[in-house]
Structure formats: C-alpha cells, structure tokens
Design a protein around this motif. Sequence first.
Motif, PDB file in Angstrom:
ATOM      1  N   GLY A 153       0.522  10.077   3.493  1.00  0.00           N
ATOM      2  CA  GLY A 153       1.529   9.896   4.532  1.00  0.00           C
ATOM      3  C   GLY A 153       2.019   8.472   4.641  1.00  0.00           C
ATOM      4  O   GLY A 153       2.898   8.171   5.448  1.00  0.00           O
ATOM      5  N   GLY A 154       1.473   7.569   3.823  1.00  0.00           N
ATOM      6  CA  GLY A 154       1.850   6.161   3.823  1.00  0.00           C
ATOM      7  C   GLY A 154       0.620   5.289   3.647  1.00  0.00           C
ATOM      8  O   GLY A 154      -0.490   5.659   4.031  1.00  0.00           O
ATOM      9  N   HIS A 155       0.754   4.140   3.023  1.00  0.00           N
ATOM     10  CA  HIS A 155      -0.293   3.145   2.776  1.00  0.00           C
ATOM     11  C   HIS A 155      -1.210   3.551   1.642  1.00  0.00           C
ATOM     12  O   HIS A 155      -1.383   2.801   0.694  1.00  0.00           O
ATOM     13  N   GLY A 156      -1.832   4.735   1.718  1.00  0.00           N
ATOM     14  CA  GLY A 156      -2.660   5.207   0.626  1.00  0.00           C
ATOM     15  C   GLY A 156      -4.132   5.218   0.967  1.00  0.00           C
ATOM     16  O   GLY A 156      -4.575   4.674   1.983  1.00  0.00           O
ATOM     17  N   THR A 157      -4.928   5.829   0.079  1.00  0.00           N
ATOM     18  CA  THR A 157      -6.375   5.909   0.251  1.00  0.00           C
ATOM     19  C   THR A 157      -7.035   4.829  -0.610  1.00  0.00           C
ATOM     20  O   THR A 157      -7.265   3.721  -0.126  1.00  0.00           O
ATOM     21  N   ALA A 158      -7.316   5.115  -1.882  1.00  0.00           N
ATOM     22  CA  ALA A 158      -7.866   4.076  -2.748  1.00  0.00           C
ATOM     23  C   ALA A 158      -6.881   2.911  -2.890  1.00  0.00           C
ATOM     24  O   ALA A 158      -7.267   1.740  -2.814  1.00  0.00           O
ATOM     25  N   LEU A 159      -5.609   3.231  -3.102  1.00  0.00           N
ATOM     26  CA  LEU A 159      -4.625   2.155  -3.192  1.00  0.00           C
ATOM     27  C   LEU A 159      -4.407   1.502  -1.828  1.00  0.00           C
ATOM     28  O   LEU A 159      -4.021   0.334  -1.744  1.00  0.00           O
ATOM     29  N   GLY A 160      -4.669   2.238  -0.749  1.00  0.00           N
ATOM     30  CA  GLY A 160      -4.636   1.645   0.579  1.00  0.00           C
ATOM     31  C   GLY A 160      -5.728   0.596   0.753  1.00  0.00           C
ATOM     32  O   GLY A 160      -5.513  -0.458   1.374  1.00  0.00           O
ATOM     33  N   VAL A 161      -6.931   0.863   0.206  1.00  0.00           N
ATOM     34  CA  VAL A 161      -7.995  -0.142   0.208  1.00  0.00           C
ATOM     35  C   VAL A 161      -7.525  -1.388  -0.540  1.00  0.00           C
ATOM     36  O   VAL A 161      -7.728  -2.529  -0.086  1.00  0.00           O
TER      37      VAL A 161
END
Length: 333
Positions: A153-161
């Motif tokens: 939904g935005g930002h990311g999971t692994a890439l959000g980290v």
Amino acid sequence: MTSAVQPILWTREQLRLLDQRELPQHVRWLDCRGAADVAAAIHDMAVRGAPAIGIAAAYGLVLALRADADGFDRAFAALAASRPTAVNLRWALERMRGVWLATHDIEALEAEAVRIHEEDLAQNLQIGAFGAALLPSGARVITHCNTGALATGGHGTALGVIRSAWAQNRLAMVYNTETRPWLQGARLTAWELQQEGIPARLIADGAAAHLMSREKIDWVIVGADRIAANGDTANKIGTYALAVAARRHGVKVMVAAPSGTFDLRCPSGREIPIEERPSTELTAFRGQAVAPDGFDAFNPVFDVTPAELIDAIVCERGVVGTPTSEGVARLLG
C-alpha cells in the motif's frame, strides 16, 4: 515518510493499477471496473506483491457489488483463485466477507477496503522502523524480488526497511537480485531504488553467494507471501537459496511482512501451497524465446525458507528472533 510511487489508485468508480509488467520502460495504468478485471490483473502479474494483491482484491469486491448486489460469492471465488500462495489475498477477502455478512452495505464494504489499504501503509512504516533498528551503521544488504511501494500500500516491507534505514543514514549499499523469471528485482526494485536515490547495484540471482564470500554483507532482507505458524516462510523462488548461502557466510536473514501474512492454520511450510506457473515464463521473455521450441520447464514461483535459517521476522507488532511456534504466537498475541 512514504514513497512517491503509488501503484494503486481508488476512484470509487474504478480501480487504477499501475501495470508492473511494463515497468521500467513504460508507465501504464489498467482501469479495472469489475472483479473479473481485478482477478485478471492479479493472475497476469500486472499487480503483484502479497499486500498489494490483498488490497486490489478488496477493491475488486466493491466493484463487483456495485454492479451486482447478489454477486458476492462469485466475485469472492474468482478473486480467491487468482493466486493461491499469497495469504494476504485470502485474508483481505475474508475480512471483506465479514463486513458484508454483517452489514450487506456497499458503503461499509468500500470503507473496509479503504481501511485495509490505509492500514497496510501504516504497518509498512512501523515495519520499516523495527527493521531498520536491527541494522548496524553503514549496513550492506541484499534484497530479493520487489517488496517496495509497488508491492504494498506504500513504502514497502523489506524495501520499506531499506527506505527507513536510508532515511536514518544507516545504509551504505543495497545489492538487489534480478529475480528470474519475471525480473522483479531488475525492473521494479532497481527502479524504486533509483527513484529514492539509494545506492544500489544489481546482481544476478546466482551471484549472491559469490558476493557474500568476497564482501561484508550484514543482512539479507526479504518479504514474504505466507508465514507458517512455526516461522517457515514462503517467498519468491530463490529466497531459500539466499538463506542457505547467508548461513554459510555468517550473514543474517530478516523477513519483513505485515501480521496478515502469518497463516496460523499452516503449522509449517510443508502445508503451504506452492504456485507453479507456465513453462513459457522460463523458456521465453516478453515473447522472445530463450530456450529451444517445445522445451519443458519446472517453474515454481515460490519456495519455503525454514525458520531455522531466519534470524528475525519483523512485522508491525514487533520482532521475533530465531522464530519458533512459541515466538510467533507471542508476537501475534
């Protein structure tokens, strides 16, 4: 702190999906006006990434009920069948079913879909904060597939980290795998990293072990499509090999995913269904043959990494280290 990349746009009359098959060469949108359109977009990989699939399916149910107030079960079945491995799809659909059975109100159903979308973004930001805190200053990391704003939904999971660590000046270098056969890493993760100005280098899937043997890598950071009750994790094919190589070279492995990715009905990874897709996805790319005509292929698109090879699972509720059934249960309350 969110990404400028927003691949899912809800207009109430239709669902607009950024067609990820066309990136990075072309930015094209699919306009979905019914559940069949959304199911096709999910199955054909125009939208991919477990959280994004769940969000799209939730909106697909709203579109279906706007067209036919008696069509919930048909739309539910069509959307549920579009991809079998990602648990977020079934999780989002079941959540929508609960609202529909309780209210039979389309406006309430739409509000729930919007809530699922907004909650995912908030969860991603929390995941990013928890995950970034595990990284040393000047971290060098490897990531696999695409787990960024395009997959969520935005930002990311692994890439959000990774995004959060970069914002905190904790990150020195990202190595992103190409991720055969759809090249999500080469096409999508590289594009997102470039948009953010994060230092990164692309590597072939088979180069990861060699890289770990030659350079100091701190973490492999990946997402998940389904996490079993004991911490075994299904993710894009190639994740298991990365985890094995990481253990050999003293590199830690982090799985970053929202709590909806846990499937406590699956005791272990053995019970997770693994999707296999057509041979032509391996033997050709974008219509161009890369193998002899008629040559067969084994094409599982996910594998399962045993919990014993995972150093940390991070969700919006916190972190479980060296995952076990007991640790997962404590994390999820």
